[in-house]
Scaffold this motif. Structure first.
Motif, PDB file in Angstrom:
ATOM      1  N   THR A  61      11.738  26.735  91.129  1.00 43.63           N
ATOM      2  CA  THR A  61      12.525  26.528  92.335  1.00 43.63           C
ATOM      3  C   THR A  61      11.604  26.267  93.520  1.00 43.63           C
ATOM      4  N   VAL A  62      12.198  25.823  94.600  1.00 43.03           N
ATOM      5  CA  VAL A  62      11.424  25.548  95.812  1.00 43.03           C
ATOM      6  C   VAL A  62      10.780  26.825  96.341  1.00 43.03           C
ATOM      7  N   GLU A  63      11.480  27.941  96.227  1.00 41.27           N
ATOM      8  CA  GLU A  63      10.971  29.206  96.755  1.00 41.27           C
ATOM      9  C   GLU A  63       9.745  29.692  95.990  1.00 41.27           C
ATOM     10  N   THR A  64       9.727  29.518  94.685  1.00 43.77           N
ATOM     11  CA  THR A  64       8.634  30.051  93.864  1.00 43.77           C
ATOM     12  C   THR A  64       7.534  29.041  93.572  1.00 43.77           C
ATOM     13  N   ASP A  65       7.903  27.762  93.412  1.00 45.48           N
ATOM     14  CA  ASP A  65       6.921  26.754  92.989  1.00 45.48           C
ATOM     15  C   ASP A  65       6.810  25.563  93.932  1.00 45.48           C
ATOM     16  N   GLY A  66       7.690  25.496  94.935  1.00 45.11           N
ATOM     17  CA  GLY A  66       7.619  24.389  95.884  1.00 45.11           C
ATOM     18  C   GLY A  66       8.479  23.201  95.511  1.00 45.11           C
ATOM     19  N   TYR A  67       9.125  23.224  94.342  1.00 48.91           N
ATOM     20  CA  TYR A  67      10.000  22.129  93.915  1.00 48.91           C
ATOM     21  C   TYR A  67      10.931  22.646  92.821  1.00 48.91           C
ATOM     22  N   ASN A  68      12.003  21.899  92.585  1.00 50.89           N
ATOM     23  CA  ASN A  68      12.977  22.277  91.564  1.00 50.89           C
ATOM     24  C   ASN A  68      12.688  21.533  90.266  1.00 50.89           C
ATOM     25  N   ALA A  69      12.579  22.264  89.173  1.00 47.87           N
ATOM     26  CA  ALA A  69      12.333  21.657  87.864  1.00 47.87           C
ATOM     27  C   ALA A  69      12.732  22.628  86.772  1.00 47.87           C
ATOM     28  N   VAL A  70      12.929  22.087  85.592  1.00 46.53           N
ATOM     29  CA  VAL A  70      13.241  22.892  84.417  1.00 46.53           C
ATOM     30  C   VAL A  70      12.237  22.549  83.324  1.00 46.53           C
ATOM     31  N   GLN A  71      11.590  23.568  82.771  1.00 40.88           N
ATOM     32  CA  GLN A  71      10.654  23.374  81.662  1.00 40.88           C
ATOM     33  C   GLN A  71      11.382  23.657  80.357  1.00 40.88           C
ATOM     34  N   VAL A  72      11.200  22.774  79.395  1.00 41.51           N
ATOM     35  CA  VAL A  72      11.889  22.916  78.105  1.00 41.51           C
ATOM     36  C   VAL A  72      10.877  22.866  76.970  1.00 41.51           C
ATOM     37  N   GLY A  73      11.242  23.487  75.858  1.00 43.26           N
ATOM     38  CA  GLY A  73      10.412  23.476  74.660  1.00 43.26           C
ATOM     39  C   GLY A  73      11.138  22.799  73.515  1.00 43.26           C
ATOM     40  N   PHE A  74      10.379  22.062  72.711  1.00 42.73           N
ATOM     41  CA  PHE A  74      10.970  21.292  71.610  1.00 42.73           C
ATOM     42  C   PHE A  74      10.150  21.469  70.352  1.00 42.73           C
ATOM     43  N   GLU A  75      10.800  21.600  69.235  1.00 39.35           N
ATOM     44  CA  GLU A  75      10.224  21.691  67.892  1.00 39.35           C
ATOM     45  C   GLU A  75       9.528  23.035  67.679  1.00 39.35           C
TER      46      GLU A  75
END
Length: 211
Positions: free
Chosen positions: A39-53
């Motif tokens: 989030t912007v508050e914790t990392d400076g931007y909004n994003a989602v990290q995902v894992g595959f396989e």
């Protein structure tokens, strides 16, 4: 989330209702798990990290193991991050599948192109060859690189022999022809960068999307 990781399986063809033959690339997409929410508050931007396989435990180091345990997600082989505007709507451990995608929509697909190794200027840049007769010894060599008087040097970026391929390539506005939720497959029109078994990033097209 309208973004997912996948593995390129290969190419085949399907038939439309009109009888038209459609060449498609088969991609095994997901299921993927949300491993981190930024989030912007914790990392400076909004994003989602995902894992595959899924990945075996002995192939994951301690820092990554702790990262997966914190999120409550199983160990994954590939991690990727997608920018989102509403990261708060996702939850750690949430599973994302191809069911979230709609047939007929346009996609932007990013992959790593096939490596061709070191190639000459003709194959790499499409240069013309030299004369093949009348005693010419200039067949497939590069032509003049620069004048001797001025500039007396070769400019940076001059097209010549070198490594070809294995670059990040994005194809835009690829139509999603069919979704197979039972086998986690996506069939997209045309070709996709990379060889069989290569990792690709799939997301809804930024531009050119049909409303």
């Amino acid at each position: 989330m309208k973004a997912i990781l996948g593995k390129k399986i290969g190419m085949t063809q399907i038939f439309a209702e009109t009888g038209e033959v459609i060449p498609v690339t088969v991609i095994q997409a997901g299921p993927e798990v949300v491993t981190q929410i930024k989030t912007v508050e914790t990392d400076g931007y909004n994003a989602v990290q995902v894992g595959f396989e899924d990945q075996k435990a002995h192939r994951v180091n301690k820092p990554l193991t702790g990262h997966f345990e914190k999120s409550g997600a199983p160990l994954k082989k590939h991690l990727a991050e997608f920018r989102v505007e509403d990261g708060e709507t996702y939850e750690l451990g949430q599973v994302i599948t191809v069911a979230d995608f709609e047939e007929g929509k346009k996609l932007d697909i990013t992959g790593t192109s096939k490596g061709k190794g070191t190639q000459g200027n003709i194959k790499r840049h499409g240069h013309h060859r030299g004369p093949m007769t009348h005693g010419s010894k200039h067949k497939r060599l590069a032509g003049a690189l620069a004048a001797g008087t001025y500039p007396s040097r070769v400019f940076k970026g001059n097209a010549g022999p070198g490594r070809m391929g294995r670059e990040t390539v994005t194809v835009q506005n690829v139509v999603l022809a069919k979704v197979d939720t039972d086998r986690n497959l996506m069939l997209v029109r045309g070709a996709v960068p990379g060889g069989k078994g290569s990792l690709v990033r799939i997301q809804y097209a930024v531009k050119g999307q049909d409303k």
